[in-house]
Design a protein around this motif. Structure first.
Motif, PDB file in Angstrom:
ATOM      1  N   ASP A  21     -36.788  31.348 -15.126  1.00 33.31           N
ATOM      2  CA  ASP A  21     -36.719  29.887 -15.132  1.00 33.31           C
ATOM      3  C   ASP A  21     -35.368  29.378 -15.634  1.00 33.31           C
ATOM      4  O   ASP A  21     -35.175  28.171 -15.787  1.00 33.31           O
ATOM      5  N   THR A  22     -34.448  30.287 -15.897  1.00 36.84           N
ATOM      6  CA  THR A  22     -33.088  29.920 -16.307  1.00 36.84           C
ATOM      7  C   THR A  22     -32.108  30.838 -15.586  1.00 36.84           C
ATOM      8  O   THR A  22     -32.508  31.842 -14.985  1.00 36.84           O
ATOM      9  N   ARG A  23     -30.829  30.506 -15.667  1.00 37.78           N
ATOM     10  CA  ARG A  23     -29.811  31.370 -15.071  1.00 37.78           C
ATOM     11  C   ARG A  23     -29.821  32.738 -15.747  1.00 37.78           C
ATOM     12  O   ARG A  23     -29.743  33.774 -15.088  1.00 37.78           O
ATOM     13  N   ALA A  24     -29.927  32.759 -17.067  1.00 40.15           N
ATOM     14  CA  ALA A  24     -29.966  34.028 -17.798  1.00 40.15           C
ATOM     15  C   ALA A  24     -31.181  34.847 -17.376  1.00 40.15           C
ATOM     16  O   ALA A  24     -31.095  36.068 -17.195  1.00 40.15           O
ATOM     17  N   GLY A  25     -32.320  34.207 -17.191  1.00 41.98           N
ATOM     18  CA  GLY A  25     -33.520  34.900 -16.737  1.00 41.98           C
ATOM     19  C   GLY A  25     -33.345  35.473 -15.342  1.00 41.98           C
ATOM     20  O   GLY A  25     -33.784  36.590 -15.055  1.00 41.98           O
ATOM     21  N   TYR A  26     -32.686  34.708 -14.473  1.00 44.20           N
ATOM     22  CA  TYR A  26     -32.416  35.205 -13.125  1.00 44.20           C
ATOM     23  C   TYR A  26     -31.527  36.444 -13.185  1.00 44.20           C
ATOM     24  O   TYR A  26     -31.787  37.439 -12.505  1.00 44.20           O
ATOM     25  N   LEU A  27     -30.467  36.384 -13.994  1.00 39.42           N
ATOM     26  CA  LEU A  27     -29.545  37.522 -14.098  1.00 39.42           C
ATOM     27  C   LEU A  27     -30.250  38.762 -14.645  1.00 39.42           C
ATOM     28  O   LEU A  27     -30.038  39.873 -14.153  1.00 39.42           O
ATOM     29  N   LEU A  28     -31.090  38.583 -15.660  1.00 39.31           N
ATOM     30  CA  LEU A  28     -31.839  39.707 -16.231  1.00 39.31           C
ATOM     31  C   LEU A  28     -32.808  40.291 -15.198  1.00 39.31           C
ATOM     32  O   LEU A  28     -32.855  41.510 -15.000  1.00 39.31           O
ATOM     33  N   THR A  29     -33.558  39.440 -14.524  1.00 39.55           N
ATOM     34  CA  THR A  29     -34.511  39.886 -13.506  1.00 39.55           C
ATOM     35  C   THR A  29     -33.795  40.627 -12.382  1.00 39.55           C
ATOM     36  O   THR A  29     -34.255  41.681 -11.926  1.00 39.55           O
ATOM     37  N   ARG A  30     -32.662  40.087 -11.946  1.00 35.65           N
ATOM     38  CA  ARG A  30     -31.895  40.728 -10.870  1.00 35.65           C
ATOM     39  C   ARG A  30     -31.455  42.133 -11.265  1.00 35.65           C
ATOM     40  O   ARG A  30     -31.574  43.079 -10.486  1.00 35.65           O
ATOM     41  N   GLU A  31     -30.968  42.286 -12.494  1.00 37.06           N
ATOM     42  CA  GLU A  31     -30.513  43.600 -12.954  1.00 37.06           C
ATOM     43  C   GLU A  31     -31.669  44.599 -13.033  1.00 37.06           C
ATOM     44  O   GLU A  31     -31.532  45.751 -12.634  1.00 37.06           O
ATOM     45  N   ILE A  32     -32.803  44.163 -13.540  1.00 36.61           N
ATOM     46  CA  ILE A  32     -33.960  45.063 -13.659  1.00 36.61           C
ATOM     47  C   ILE A  32     -34.479  45.453 -12.279  1.00 36.61           C
ATOM     48  O   ILE A  32     -34.756  46.625 -12.021  1.00 36.61           O
ATOM     49  N   GLU A  33     -34.596  44.469 -11.374  1.00 36.86           N
ATOM     50  CA  GLU A  33     -35.095  44.775 -10.033  1.00 36.86           C
ATOM     51  C   GLU A  33     -34.111  45.614  -9.238  1.00 36.86           C
ATOM     52  O   GLU A  33     -34.513  46.387  -8.370  1.00 36.86           O
ATOM     53  N   THR A  34     -32.821  45.494  -9.523  1.00 39.52           N
ATOM     54  CA  THR A  34     -31.829  46.336  -8.857  1.00 39.52           C
ATOM     55  C   THR A  34     -32.058  47.798  -9.208  1.00 39.52           C
ATOM     56  O   THR A  34     -31.932  48.678  -8.361  1.00 39.52           O
ATOM     57  N   ARG A  35     -32.413  48.068 -10.439  1.00 38.29           N
ATOM     58  CA  ARG A  35     -32.588  49.450 -10.888  1.00 38.29           C
ATOM     59  C   ARG A  35     -33.970  50.019 -10.578  1.00 38.29           C
ATOM     60  O   ARG A  35     -34.102  51.181 -10.241  1.00 38.29           O
TER      61      ARG A  35
END
Length: 163
Positions: A45-59
């Motif tokens: 729900d935030t830019r930081a949350g998007y960045l964290l989610t993207r990194e986890i889903e990438t791995r």
């Protein structure tokens, strides 16, 4: 040290790792196999949350039929660390903390939980646009670092998770 001695040293080190039960996290039967494509990360729900989610889903990959749910809360705080004689801040540290919990979707049981903390820094000595870009870059770097730490903890706890 001769080339032969170095090879012997490396091979003996690998033998010692194998003897202690070392296995690659993402190898066959490794801890990462239980999580790969199986973790649904809470919607950001935030830019930081998007960045964290993207990194986890990438791995770990995006889960199509998840067995686990990863919930998280992000706390960010910018602290001035360099102030000039004219009382102008020229450098900030961006402190971050992620509190997370991995739950079994079927039972709702929390399999592992914890928090990770780290920081990055950025300069404020450029133009307004440069400072905004530096701040956004620091946030992206921090979320990558925190995602790495969360995944390291999850992989360390994955053997305890049911397969």
């Amino acid at each position: 040290m001769s080339s032969f001695n170095r090879r012997l040293l490396v091979l003996s080190g690998l033998g010692a790792l194998a003897a202690c039960g070392f296995a690659p996290a993402y190898g066959p039967g490794g801890a990462g196999a239980a999580l790969m494509g199986q973790v649904e990360v809470d919607a950001p729900d935030t830019r930081a949350g998007y960045l964290l989610t993207r990194e986890i889903e990438t791995r770990l990959g995006r889960a199509s039929n998840p067995r686990f749910a990863l919930g998280y809360e992000i706390m960010l705080d910018a602290q001035a660390i360099a102030i000039s004689r004219s009382n102008v801040t020229s450098r900030f540290n961006l402190l971050g903390q992620v509190t997370y919990a991995l739950r079994d979707i079927e039972t709702g049981a929390v399999l592992t939980a914890g928090d990770v903390r780290n920081f990055t820094g950025y300069s404020t000595t450029g133009s307004t646009v440069a400072v905004q870009a530096a701040e956004r870059d620091a946030e992206a770097r921090l979320m990558t670092i925190l995602a790495d730490q969360v995944l390291t903890r999850l992989l360390a706890e994955a053997p305890a998770a049911p397969e």
